[in-house]
Design a protein around this motif. Sequence first.
Motif, short mmCIF file in Angstrom:
data_model
loop_
_atom_site.label_atom_id
_atom_site.label_comp_id
_atom_site.label_asym_id
_atom_site.label_seq_id
_atom_site.Cartn_x
_atom_site.Cartn_y
_atom_site.Cartn_z
N MET A 1 0.82 -1.19 0.00
CA MET A 1 0.00 0.00 0.00
C MET A 1 0.86 1.26 0.00
SD MET A 1 -3.15 0.69 0.03
CE MET A 1 -4.31 1.92 0.36
N LYS A 2 1.99 1.23 0.73
CA LYS A 2 2.87 2.39 0.77
C LYS A 2 3.46 2.68 -0.60
CE LYS A 2 4.31 1.98 5.58
NZ LYS A 2 5.46 1.76 6.48
N LYS A 3 3.76 1.60 -1.35
CA LYS A 3 4.31 1.80 -2.69
C LYS A 3 3.30 2.44 -3.62
CE LYS A 3 7.69 -1.92 -2.54
NZ LYS A 3 8.15 -3.16 -3.16
N LEU A 4 2.04 2.09 -3.47
CA LEU A 4 0.98 2.68 -4.29
C LEU A 4 0.83 4.16 -3.99
CD1 LEU A 4 -1.25 2.22 -6.37
CD2 LEU A 4 -2.79 1.69 -4.47
N VAL A 5 0.85 4.53 -2.72
CA VAL A 5 0.74 5.94 -2.34
C VAL A 5 1.96 6.71 -2.81
CG1 VAL A 5 0.61 7.52 -0.37
CG2 VAL A 5 -0.77 5.42 -0.38
N LEU A 6 3.15 6.11 -2.68
CA LEU A 6 4.38 6.76 -3.13
C LEU A 6 4.36 6.94 -4.64
CD1 LEU A 6 7.18 7.85 -2.41
CD2 LEU A 6 8.05 5.52 -2.71
N ALA A 7 3.90 5.94 -5.37
CA ALA A 7 3.82 6.04 -6.83
C ALA A 7 2.82 7.12 -7.24
CB ALA A 7 3.43 4.70 -7.42
N ALA A 8 1.69 7.21 -6.53
CA ALA A 8 0.70 8.24 -6.85
C ALA A 8 1.25 9.63 -6.55
CB ALA A 8 -0.57 7.98 -6.05
N ALA A 9 1.99 9.76 -5.45
CA ALA A 9 2.57 11.07 -5.10
C ALA A 9 3.62 11.49 -6.12
CB ALA A 9 3.16 11.01 -3.70
N LEU A 10 4.47 10.56 -6.55
CA LEU A 10 5.49 10.88 -7.54
C LEU A 10 4.87 11.20 -8.90
CD1 LEU A 10 8.27 8.27 -6.67
CD2 LEU A 10 8.27 10.73 -6.21
N THR A 11 3.80 10.50 -9.24
CA THR A 11 3.11 10.78 -10.50
C THR A 11 2.49 12.16 -10.48
OG1 THR A 11 2.63 8.43 -10.77
CG2 THR A 11 1.33 9.96 -12.09
N ALA A 12 1.89 12.52 -9.36
CA ALA A 12 1.29 13.85 -9.25
C ALA A 12 2.34 14.94 -9.29
CB ALA A 12 0.48 13.94 -7.95
N ALA A 13 3.48 14.71 -8.65
CA ALA A 13 4.55 15.70 -8.66
C ALA A 13 5.15 15.84 -10.06
CB ALA A 13 5.63 15.31 -7.65
#
Length: 59
Positions: free
Chosen positions: A1-13
Amino acid sequence: MKKLVLAAALTAAASTAFAGAPADPVIEAPVIVEEANSSSGGIILPLLILIAVAAAVSD
């Protein structure tokens, strides 16, 4: 789950970093100034030289 949130945050940035294309620079054309010459401008100097030579020869 942490990887999904991190991937979403990096994609948004990353998407905000490349949101728009850079604007093209505005390049102004150089101003060219030409001096206006009269048509008689090229004849005055030779005439003055001719008069000066004629005055020197006549003495």
